[in-house]
Write a protein that holds these residues in place. Structure first.
Motif, mmCIF file in Angstrom:
data_model
loop_
_atom_site.group_PDB
_atom_site.id
_atom_site.type_symbol
_atom_site.label_atom_id
_atom_site.label_comp_id
_atom_site.label_asym_id
_atom_site.label_seq_id
_atom_site.Cartn_x
_atom_site.Cartn_y
_atom_site.Cartn_z
ATOM 1 N N VAL A 169 12.842 -41.299 22.483
ATOM 2 C CA VAL A 169 13.207 -42.584 23.074
ATOM 3 C C VAL A 169 14.668 -42.537 23.487
ATOM 4 N N LYS A 170 14.934 -42.894 24.736
ATOM 5 C CA LYS A 170 16.302 -42.918 25.259
ATOM 6 C C LYS A 170 16.592 -44.327 25.779
ATOM 7 N N LEU A 171 17.637 -44.959 25.253
ATOM 8 C CA LEU A 171 18.065 -46.270 25.729
ATOM 9 C C LEU A 171 18.795 -46.091 27.052
ATOM 10 N N LEU A 172 18.283 -46.745 28.102
ATOM 11 C CA LEU A 172 18.886 -46.637 29.427
ATOM 12 C C LEU A 172 19.862 -47.780 29.702
ATOM 13 N N ALA B 169 20.982 -52.122 28.171
ATOM 14 C CA ALA B 169 20.727 -53.281 27.306
ATOM 15 C C ALA B 169 21.599 -54.437 27.776
ATOM 16 N N GLN C 289 18.098 -59.128 22.875
ATOM 17 C CA GLN C 289 18.492 -58.222 23.955
ATOM 18 C C GLN C 289 17.308 -57.959 24.875
ATOM 19 N N ARG D 39 16.081 -54.821 26.839
ATOM 20 C CA ARG D 39 16.372 -53.384 26.838
ATOM 21 C C ARG D 39 15.470 -52.644 27.801
ATOM 22 N N MET D 40 16.027 -51.607 28.384
ATOM 23 C CA MET D 40 15.246 -50.679 29.190
ATOM 24 C C MET D 40 15.334 -49.324 28.495
ATOM 25 N N ARG D 41 14.172 -48.795 28.153
ATOM 26 C CA ARG D 41 14.134 -47.512 27.460
ATOM 27 C C ARG D 41 13.178 -46.574 28.170
#
Length: 69
Positions: free
Chosen positions: A15-18, A20, A34, A36-38
């Motif tokens: 999982v990579k947080l792109l 927030a 939040q 978030r786009m992951r």
């Protein structure tokens, strides 16, 4: 014997947080929330668990598949 499902263990998942965005300053009543786009990558044979719900915490997803054969 129990009717409850046993949640599978997550394996083969990255999982990579792109991005927030803190929604508190943007929307009244959303303090501590939040958007978030992951990017979630699941390897062949991978398992994305445990099972959970998003009651009072909606989410969306875009699923793509890649076939390297």
């Amino acid at each position: 014997m129990s009717n409850e499902q046993v949640a599978p263990e997550t394996k083969g998942v990255m999982v990579k947080l792109l991005a927030a965005v803190d929604l508190g300053p943007e929307i009244e009543g959303m303090a501590g929330r939040q958007l978030r786009m992951r990017m979630v990558t699941i390897e062949p044979g991978g398992v994305f668990g445990p099972i959970h719900d998003h009651k009072d915490r909606p989410g969306t997803g875009l699923h793509t598949a890649r076939n390297d054969h």
